[in-house]
Design an enzyme around this catalytic site. Structure first.
Site, PDB file in Angstrom:
ATOM      1  N   GLY A 145     -89.954 -15.406 -16.857  1.00 59.03           N
ATOM      2  CA  GLY A 145     -90.406 -14.508 -17.894  1.00 59.03           C
ATOM      3  C   GLY A 145     -90.876 -15.238 -19.129  1.00 59.03           C
ATOM      4  O   GLY A 145     -91.024 -16.456 -19.152  1.00 59.03           O
ATOM      5  N   ASP A 267     -75.360 -23.293 -17.678  1.00 58.47           N
ATOM      6  CA  ASP A 267     -76.556 -24.080 -17.977  1.00 58.47           C
ATOM      7  C   ASP A 267     -76.536 -24.572 -19.424  1.00 58.47           C
ATOM      8  O   ASP A 267     -77.517 -24.443 -20.150  1.00 58.47           O
ATOM      9  CB  ASP A 267     -77.813 -23.253 -17.706  1.00 58.47           C
TER      10      ASP A 267
END
Length: 397
Positions: A145, A267
């Site tokens: 995105g 992450d």
């Protein structure tokens, strides 16, 4: 495309027959699950990893009490060549006026302007989004995105607007007002972190919209901020030890807070940490929960995140746990802060452990700092320092 840890290692020319800490580095080939990874924005000092399929975490319906819901999300489809949107500078505050959850279900606000709440309930009208927010320039783009700057029209509050194709949205069933609906996992993670008793280090979710072909997440955007990767690049070399200590102290606190809510970011890296530079003591903010999940009691076998920062136990045994993985990623980030030029890479660490050890000893830091770093980067996850031990370590105190 289905891949496992052995395929990742072969793509990096990893020597599977070498021995590490008495354990073979040949990974478990019988995992039976897909790896879900994203690429780093930086150029690594190794062959670039190929993009992998992202895989969602599944769970049963969760009971929550809300007033209304219009979300009718869909189950995500697997993708093959995706990466999470890159982030540059963000800005804003933490007001969520107009959200659907009652105040008792909402976390504290970090805004100096207003107070409000985050909501798991979606709006389903693009017209309502356009009436409430003005979207401006693109901040970053990736396979999953795009992220745009914007502001809220009623009070000009700066926001970041993340567009995600519905096919790439990991969703989870929830029971809202007696009806089971699919809610994006990223929404649930951000709302969960905001529920803590203390001010959250994570950027706050203000609104989200479930539209025909995409999902929009509207988040706070701290205006005087820069991601840690650009912060390092602008610095042109290692940061001062006291500055690294301040950043790490806040990140450890944030990691403990996320862990207390059962949230596993998965992450943590320089691109996903913002530094607010508007005060004498820069505030650390955590962004991008797109690779996150809720922590399992046992081990995780699918990896979601950046391969360079996957913990060694994933490559060695094909499984990993939330706490030790977060500690490893914090250690990797601290190494990058103190070294100043080199990107940390787990597979290279495994191949060249002695070289990394020499480089760590050559860092111009205190004995306590070096000890702290080495305890984070212990290969055996059972012997690695824990998040709570990190918080109590003399270097951070």
């Amino acid at each position: 495309m289905n891949v496992n840890s052995s395929e990742i290692l072969r793509s990096l020319d990893f020597e599977n027959n070498s021995k590490i800490s008495g354990s073979t580095t040949e990974p478990n080939n019988g995992m039976g699950e897909d790896c879900r990874v994203t690429r780093s924005k930086r150029k690594a000092s190794i062959k670039p990893e190929s993009p992998r399929k992202r895989q969602r975490c599944a769970s049963g319906p969760t009971e929550v009490a809300v007033e209304a819901v219009t979300a009718k999300g869909t189950k995500r489809k697997a993708s093959t060549t995706r990466e999470s949107p890159s982030k540059k500078q963000r800005g804003g505050s933490n007001d969520t006026n107009g959200c659907d959850l009652p105040p008792s279900s909402c976390g504290p606000s970090t805004s100096n302007q207003n107070s409000g709440s985050s909501s798991v309930s979606a709006r389903s009208s693009r017209a309502r989004f356009e009436a409430k927010y003005l979207q401006l320039d693109k901040l970053g783009e990736g396979g999953f995105g795009s992220v745009y700057a914007g502001y809220r029209k009623t009070d000009y509050l700066p926001v970041a607007i993340k567009h995600i194709l519905k096919a790439d949205v990991a969703s989870r069933p929830m029971v809202l007002n007696g009806e089971t609906c699919m809610v994006p996992l990223e929404v649930l993670l951000m709302v969960s972190v905001a529920h803590g008793p203390e001010e959250s280090a994570a950027v706050s979710l203000l609104d989200w919209y479930d539209l025909d072909k995409e999902v929009l997440l509207v988040m706070e955007r701290p205006v005087s901020s820069v991601d840690l990767l650009n912060f390092l690049n602008d610095n042109g070399g290692p940061v001062e030890e006291d500055q690294a200590k301040n950043i790490m102290k806040q990140l450890v606190k944030a990691a403990i807070q996320m862990q207390s809510e059962g949230v596993f970011h998965r992450d943590i890296k320089a691109e996903n940490v913002l530094i607010e530079t508007c005060s004498d003591v820069p505030r650390v903010r955590v962004i991008d929960f797109g690779c996150g999940c809720f922590e399992k009691k046992g081990s995780h076998r699918d990896f979601s995140g950046t391969p360079a920062y996957a913990p060694p136990e994933f490559f060695i045994r094909g499984k990993y746990k939330a706490g030790p993985t977060t500690v490893w990623q914090l250690g990797a980030l601290l190494f990058e802060l103190l070294e100043g030029h080199k990107q940390f890479t787990t597979t290279k660490f495994l191949q060249r452990k002695m070289q990394y050890s020499r480089e760590m000893r050559m860092l111009k830091v205190s004995r306590e700092c070096l000890e702290f770093l080495q305890m984070c980067l212990v290969l055996n996850p059972k012997e690695r320092i824990t998040l709570k031990q990190m918080r109590r370590h003399p270097w951070l105190n």
